[in-house]
Design a protein around this motif. Structure first.
Motif, PDB file in Angstrom:
ATOM      1  N   ALA A 641      11.653  -2.915  -1.426  1.00 27.33           N
ATOM      2  CA  ALA A 641      10.569  -3.458  -1.020  1.00 27.33           C
ATOM      3  C   ALA A 641      10.298  -3.223   0.351  1.00 27.33           C
ATOM      4  O   ALA A 641       9.380  -3.852   1.269  1.00 27.33           O
ATOM      5  CB  ALA A 641      10.964  -5.070  -0.904  1.00 27.33           C
ATOM      6  N   LYS A 642      10.981  -2.079   1.016  1.00 28.45           N
ATOM      7  CA  LYS A 642      10.757  -1.505   2.352  1.00 28.45           C
ATOM      8  C   LYS A 642      11.043  -2.459   3.249  1.00 28.45           C
ATOM      9  O   LYS A 642      10.740  -2.530   4.529  1.00 28.45           O
ATOM     10  CB  LYS A 642       9.242  -0.952   2.432  1.00 28.45           C
ATOM     11  N   VAL A 643      11.901  -3.407   2.919  1.00 24.96           N
ATOM     12  CA  VAL A 643      12.638  -4.297   4.076  1.00 24.96           C
ATOM     13  C   VAL A 643      14.137  -3.682   4.449  1.00 24.96           C
ATOM     14  O   VAL A 643      15.038  -4.591   4.621  1.00 24.96           O
ATOM     15  CB  VAL A 643      12.715  -5.748   3.385  1.00 24.96           C
TER      16      VAL A 643
ATOM     17  N   LYS B  50       7.001 -10.727  -2.556  1.00 23.23           N
ATOM     18  CA  LYS B  50       6.350 -11.321  -1.387  1.00 23.23           C
ATOM     19  C   LYS B  50       7.315 -10.646  -0.231  1.00 23.23           C
ATOM     20  O   LYS B  50       6.353 -10.650   1.027  1.00 23.23           O
ATOM     21  CB  LYS B  50       7.016 -12.800  -1.336  1.00 23.23           C
ATOM     22  N   LEU B  51       8.261 -10.559  -0.203  1.00 20.47           N
ATOM     23  CA  LEU B  51       9.073  -9.545   0.849  1.00 20.47           C
ATOM     24  C   LEU B  51       8.571  -8.425   1.058  1.00 20.47           C
ATOM     25  O   LEU B  51       7.887  -8.021   2.445  1.00 20.47           O
ATOM     26  CB  LEU B  51      10.559  -9.468   0.773  1.00 20.47           C
ATOM     27  N   ALA B  52       8.212  -7.689   0.055  1.00 20.45           N
ATOM     28  CA  ALA B  52       7.578  -6.507   0.164  1.00 20.45           C
ATOM     29  C   ALA B  52       6.146  -6.445   0.796  1.00 20.45           C
ATOM     30  O   ALA B  52       5.803  -5.659   1.773  1.00 20.45           O
ATOM     31  CB  ALA B  52       7.522  -5.895  -0.882  1.00 20.45           C
ATOM     32  N   ALA B  55       6.393  -7.362   4.582  1.00 19.24           N
ATOM     33  CA  ALA B  55       6.826  -6.186   5.413  1.00 19.24           C
ATOM     34  C   ALA B  55       5.617  -5.348   5.685  1.00 19.24           C
ATOM     35  O   ALA B  55       5.296  -4.730   6.580  1.00 19.24           O
ATOM     36  CB  ALA B  55       7.695  -5.442   4.580  1.00 19.24           C
TER      37      ALA B  55
END
Lengths: 677, 219, 425
Positions: A641-643, B50-52, B55
């Motif tokens: 998720a690129k987090v 949602k997180l992706a 970001a």
């Protein structure tokens, strides 16, 4: 759902000076659901508790939040709730002293208020948990037929429990020879005793073929010859002993044509015992050699056997006796004295660092080794060599451990090496391991094992019922898809297939055998398992209570057996760590779900920490390993998720390791700061 | 049962890129059992997306729903209200489920979030292996219950290729057991080794006309 | 079965294990402890995990002590010793004297204010270590100004819960119990007795117990003299065991030395560790794996040092006979740890006399029969733990449980007799 929540804050004798309690009370009063907020200076003392009870009654409070560490005081406040007429489980605690006031410098009012909010959010959702007595079978199955098994059956009988003694050989009394030699036991008397005992059923030539069920209710299928016997037992005790195997030196170099014949010149300890008992004048060996501790440095038995046999031979035959060894294992009661006695009697001990060379010549066996003290090679020609033996798990250990689905240790003996299982329990409730089958033990330790297991089993079964918490962890039959995952992963063997009301086969969690770890709840792909107090909604409610703080907060899931008490100890030592840590107490690191971690991120956490017991010391055996795997998977998802840059970290520690806790938190904080929020 | 594997997030993100409100739809049968598309995974995926998107600075709203079997019209229809609220549907079901959803809600794009891979079973907790190739002409009776079409790397019908490695391992994939060794041992246990001497002609892979259709005998 | 009372003397891990088993079986347990704290020696031991648990069981002690202190069936009496005993069949009347604790366990909330205001250094009122149980402060009469005649009331005045009280006299109480478990533990061998090893003279010579407590308290090992990291450490085994006056193996030292060595090396992989030994005791559950992991990285030397001298640069020179090489050698180290053994308590003799139980020639409490290591020569009095002979933590727990088992059997038998053979349950 409306609920009247009473919040009881405590300023600990007025000594907590970095929390502005007036401000805190004002804020807390405004939180939804809060009926009343009380500030005490001595909540845990008798007068504080009395006031709590009155307040609960007067204000018709239905749920309670108390500020204190649950480590020592949870049970005190549960009792308060019970006395005030509420179910003791409608309680949530906010640790504002050990994990807040004591852990940080400066004003921590904001954190304290947040901790209270987390507890309020959680208490809102808690369900009452009732207790109930469940019946259990009072019959015990003891597998084995040697001294350990027989003694156990006799002792169980004495405390009024009926036992089945299950032995696969045709007769009882395995390895009796040595026991009689070394300790003077009268095996036949013991056998008569147990065979005549009205509380003991002896089944020989019989083996278990199937076991299903759980503590209090094991259904066992036994095959005896052509017959199949079905029984129910409340507990199963394995006392299956061990076996030995001669471990000759790596290159014995025995010349086939010579008369050094295994079995006559090279014997095992047991064979030597027979020789001692049955010898006549013609066959007395004049020179005897013993060797031990070269191939297997982990056994005490060889020392014990050698000393006993050497002394007996010296006394009976007056032979010349040479003992070759590396280290004598004297860490058993009386062993040092026996060793001294043997030396004083004239037994010669030759200490060597390298395995001796064994050769055969003209009907005799020659042992050659470098004596450590003399620094020279010594060669002894013996009439008989009692060779080193390897101490091994009893025959059938692998089969039985797989039948019962219990773990073995690194040497393949029963019982995982996890310290929380010692002395005699396995990870499956109701299944016990005693005596040599769980590793090298001397007589003293074996006897202690027997008494321990009798105490344990008596404690469990004697009343014919066990008190349980009803449906603490439950699989919802409507949602269960019968994927069998929970049944496979439960470390305690507490889950089986049952038929729900609509006759569908679903997972059923036994209240008797469940140890409330939550590993099943976390892994259930259908979210069908509800663990009261730690359900998804109860965890999320705590996460959602955490507000936006300047540096981003770190959510730490702390196992109640390890990290949570360690955090408390860190507080007691006034070891400081960053204030933006928010601890969520969980029953086991294995209960932490990937879903919980992601939600924490969604809610704005800078990162998430998962802290559990040390590798190999998880109270629930596999919880910390599963947690590690989930953390790894979570990091993969976050990377996807690129987090990334904010990795989830797993740390392992013990409850008495506060420094490790602080180090973990400081380390992760540093990593976050380096990546920049 | 049907085994599937989740698609990489890159691909899923790509599929979702034009949308701001989506429904993540799970199925409570096969994909739940293989840990890929049940209620739990729906929640995890929704969270991850949602997180992706957060970001990326391009927020997305998600709804979640899991039906008992996504390949049943009557069951899928139960979530029609949720479908109505969103711009697109991200389905974690197998291809069968995705297509049923697509058919029921023709005006909404339905995207697959998983790749349907094979028919299989759990070898142990968390590990699923392919067992059946759905060839439509089952001959497991002759092979002691082990399918060489799927479990032999070369799909051979008449014994091993001759390249079996030591320990009974496959020539192509040394981690894999040679299926014909397994078949031999199974037939040996059952005393039916005579079957190994029988020759079977090449398989008719057109036994099932694709797309397949089966009409059950009327009750 | 009507509820019976049992007395457990000593709240070390063995006494706690006995008390918990009996309490869970519904018995009323009086757990008396002569110190102000519960848990005995092992309560202050450190966790020796490296990247896996090293099976030292220190955390098990932590868990069990915590459980015992809050158990509703266990009545804990700290600062208490047994002063008198009178026997009747199936009944003991025991006289307990409780010395003033000055800080009331029931009222102390461990806020820490008393230690803040205490004027002495080191503090006379303090928390002995993080995991101290019960979690309450204790007063050391030896350091407190009041006991040297000076006037000081600071802690009592400032205590917010009135937990500190000075005008106290020893309290006497009488208990009627059906059985007694003696679990009084051990004394560590006083390493000063082996003067040539320098303990007490050289600050960088420590005992194994010192090391446990330092690591438990600080989390890291630093040299007592200058606070630096030690680079070269020696462990000397069998100090006070297997020698004249101690004709037994203490059972715990080889393992604790190796586990401590393992921990130190894990924290500082560059540290050199040497262990001087006679016979290496590597048997026991859970140890095989550990030994495999560490036997290459620790230097094992056969030979027992006889003398330690401090060099001018502050290092410790150890003179020993290297048995394998067959000569006398000298090696220098930063830090030397003496693996001191388990000795009987110096109060054993008095207790033995009071209770009427026998001692062995080594000074431990004697058992009646080799097949029953919990029974003494007096019916109804049992032994648990190291007071009967050296044991490690798991064996002490097992022994404590076994003692409880014996007590239950005795209670059951007397109940049967009391009710005239009505049969069990």
């Amino acid at each position: 759902m409306e609920s009247k929540i009473g919040v009881f804050l405590c300023n600990c004798g007025g000594v907590i000076n970095n929390i502005d309690f007036d401000a805190a009370v004002k804020k807390v009063t405004k939180f939804p659901g809060v009926t009343c907020v009380n500030l005490s200076s001595n909540l845990c003392l008798e007068e504080g508790r009395e006031k709590m009870i009155s307040c609960i009654r007067e204000e018709n409070i239905e749920r309670v939040v108390a500020t204190c560490s649950p480590e020592f005081n949870e049970h005190i406040f549960r009792e308060v709730l019970e006395k005030a007429g509420l179910n003791g489980h409608l309680l949530s605690m906010a640790n504002i002293r050990e994990q807040c006031s004591w852990a940080h410098d400066g004003n921590v009012t904001m954190k304290a208020v947040e901790l209270v909010k987390m507890a309020i959010n959680r208490v809102w959702l808690l369900q009452p948990i009732e207790k109930k007595e469940l019946p259990v079978s009072r019959e015990v199955l003891v597998v084995g037929g040697g001294f350990t098994a027989i003694s156990t059956a006799l002792q169980l009988s004495r405390v009024g429990l009926r036992t089945t003694l299950l032995e696969k050989e045709a007769v009882l009394g395995t390895r009796a020879e040595e026991l009689e030699s070394f300790y003077g036991f009268d095996t036949s008397a013991m056998i008569s005793s147990v065979e005549g005992d009205e509380n003991v059923e002896v089944l020989t030539s019989a083996e278990m073929t199937e076991v299903v069920g759980k503590i209090g209710d094991f259904s066992v299928r036994i095959r005896k010859g052509e017959e199949e016997i079905f029984r129910k037992y409340g507990a199963i005790i394995l006392a299956t002993g061990y076996q030995t195997e001669l471990a000759l030196a790596p290159e014995p170099r025995l010349r086939a044509e010579e008369e050094a014949i295994y079995g006559i010149n090279i014997v095992s300890q047991e064979q030597f015992c027979s020789m001692l008992r049955n010898s006549s004048l013609e066959t007395q060996p004049k020179t005897i050699g013993f060797m031990f501790d070269f191939s297997d440095g982990n056994s005490r038995f060889p020392t014990l056997a050698t000393l006993n046999n050497a002394l007996a031979a010296k006394k009976k035959w007056g032979s010349e006796i040479y003992v070759f060894y590396k280290s004598v294992k004297v860490d058993s009661e009386g062993m040092e004295k026996l060793y001294q006695e043997a030396r004083n009697c004239g037994v010669v001990f030759i200490k060597s660092d390298i395995t001796p060379r064994i050769t055969g010549e003209s009907g005799r066996v020659t042992i050659e080794a470098k004596d450590v003290f003399l620094g020279e090679d010594i060669m002894v020609a013996c009439d008989v060599l009692v060779a080193e033996e390897l101490y091994l798990p009893g025959e059938g250990t692998e089969k039985l451990s797989s039948l019962l689905n219990i773990r073995v240790d690194s040497r393949s003996f029963y019982q995982d090496e996890n310290v929380h299982l010692y002395p005699v329990t396995s990870e499956k409730k109701g299944i016990f391991l005693i005596g040599e089958c769980r590793g090298d033990l001397d007589l003293g330790r074996v006897l202690t094992d027997i008494s321990s297991v009798v105490m344990n089993v008596h404690g469990l079964l004697s009343l014919g019922q066990i008190q349980v918490e009803v449906e603490r962890v439950k699989a919802d039959p409507q949602k269960c898809v019968t994927c069998l995952t929970c049944i496979r992963v439960c470390p305690h063997g507490a889950i089986q297939l049952i038929r729900a009301d609509n006759s569908k086969e679903v997972a059923g969690i036994s209240d008797l055998a469940c140890d409330a770890c939550g590993i099943c709840a976390a892994i259930c792909p259908a979210r069908a398992i509800k663990f009261q107090g730690y359900r998804d909604e109860e965890i999320l409610a705590q996460i959602e209570a955490i507000g936006e703080s300047l540096n981003g907060h770190i959510v730490a899931f702390c196992c109640e057996h390890s990290a949570y008490p360690a955090a408390d100890l860190a507080g007691r030592l006034r070891l400081h760590y960053p204030e933006n840590l928010r601890i969520i107490r969980v029953p086991c690191a294995g209960q932490v779900d990937v879903f919980h971690i992601l939600k924490a991120f969604e809610h704005g956490a800078a990162t998430v920490l998962v802290l559990g017991c040390e590798d190999g010391a998880c109270h629930h055996i596999t919880g910390n390993t599963r947690a590690k795997e989930r953390v790894r998977y979570c990091n993969m998802l976050l990377k996807e998720a690129k987090v990334d840059g904010r990795p989830v970290a797993m740390y392992n520690l013990s409850p008495n390791a506060p420094h490790k806790f602080v180090r973990a938190v400081n380390e992760i904080t540093k990593i976050i700061e380096e990546y920049g929020r | 049962m049907i085994i599937a594997e989740r698609k990489p997030m890159e691909e899923i993100k790509q599929l979702m890129s034009p949308y701001k409100k989506v429904l993540v739809a799970g199925c409570g049968t096969c994909v739940t059992v293989c840990w890929v598309g049940g209620e739990k995974e729906v929640a995890v995926l929704a969270s991850q997306i949602k997180l992706a998107r957060s970001a990326d600075g391009n927020e997305i709203t998600t709804l979640e729903a899991t039906v008992e079997r996504q390949c049943e019209k009557e069951m899928v229809t139960e979530i029609k209200d949720k479908v109505a609220e969103v711009e697109a549907v991200l389905s974690l079901a197998c291809g069968s489920g995705v297509q049923t959803m697509a058919e029921m809600f023709e005006d909404k794009p339905v995207f697959p979030a998983v790749n349907t891979t094979f028919i299989g079973m759990p070898e142990k907790e968390g590990l699923w292996v392919e067992m059946c190739g759905a060839c439509g002409d089952c001959f497991l009776d002759r092979t002691g219950g082990i399918c060489p079409i799927v479990r032999c790397a070369k799909g051979l019908l008449n014994g091993p290729c001759g390249g079996t490695r030591r320990g009974g391992k496959c020539e192509i994939d040394p981690e894999k057991d040679c299926a014909w060794v397994l078949i031999y041992r199974r037939l040996e246990k059952q005393g039916r080794l005579d079957l190994m001497r029988e020759y079977y002609s090449p398989k008719n892979f057109r036994a099932v006309k694709r797309p397949g259709k089966v009409q059950a005998v009327k009750a | 079965m009507e509820t019976k009372n049992v007395l457990v003397i000593g709240s070390g891990i063995s006494g706690v294990a006995s008390a918990l088993e009996l309490a869970n079986a519904g018995v009323n347990v009086y757990l008396i402890e002569k110190e102000a704290l519960v848990g005995g020696h092992s309560a202050s031991f450190c966790c020796k995990a490296t990247d896996i648990c090293s099976r030292c069981s220190a955390c098990v002690v932590f868990d069990k002590v915590k459980e015992a202190v809050i158990h509703p069936q266990i009545k804990l009496l700290t600062n208490s010793t047994i002063r008198g005993l009178s026997k009747k069949p199936g009944n003991f009347r025991v006289e307990i004297t409780q010395q003033p604790r000055y800080v009331d366990v029931e009222r102390c909330i461990a806020c820490g204010l008393c230690t803040e205001v205490c004027p002495t250094d080191p503090k006379a009122i303090y928390l002995p270590f993080a995991g101290a149980t019960p979690f309450s402060y204790i007063l050391d009469e030896g350091l407190c100004l009041r006991f040297t005649g000076e006037k000081c009331d600071l802690c009592r005045e400032n205590c917010p819960t009135r937990a500190v009280e000075f005008d106290l006299k020893p309290k006497r109480q009488e208990l009627n119990v059906s059985a007694i478990i003696v679990a009084t533990g051990f004394d560590v061998f006083d390493a000063k007795e082996k003067g040539s090893l320098g303990y007490g003279r050289y600050p960088n010579v420590l005992t194994g117990l010192d090391l446990e407590q330092i690591l438990g308290r600080e989390g890291y090992l630093r040299l007592p003299t200058n606070g630096n990291e030690p680079k070269n450490i020696a462990f000397i085994q069998c100090v006070g065991s297997r020698d004249e006056g101690h004709g037994y193996c203490s059972q715990v030292c080889c393992k604790y030395a190796m586990k401590l060595a393992g921990l130190i090396k894990y924290q500082n992989p560059d540290t050199q560790v040497t262990i001087f030994y006679i016979d290496l005791q590597t048997a026991g559950k859970g140890f095989a794996q550990f030994y495999e992991n560490y036997k290459e990285s620790i230097r094992f030397v056969r030979g027992v040092p006889v003398e330690i001298l401090q060099t001018s640069s502050g290092e410790l020179e150890v003179r020993f006979e290297d048995i394998t090489q067959g000569k006398v050698c000298r090696d220098t180290f930063d830090l030397v740890v003496l693996s001191v053994g388990i000795s009987p308590r110096n109060t054993s003799w008095d207790l033995a006399r009071l209770l009427g139980i026998n001692l062995t020639e080594d000074g431990f409490f004697d058992i009646r029969h080799p097949l029953s290591s919990n029974e003494t020569n007096v019916g109804g009095i049992f032994l648990a733990g190291t007071c009967q002979g050296p044991k490690d933590i798991p064996d002490s727990i097992a022994h404590g449980i076994a003692a409880a088992s014996k007590v239950i059997q005795v209670l059951a038998e007397s109940a049967i007799q009391g009710r005239g053979n009505q049969g069990r349950h």
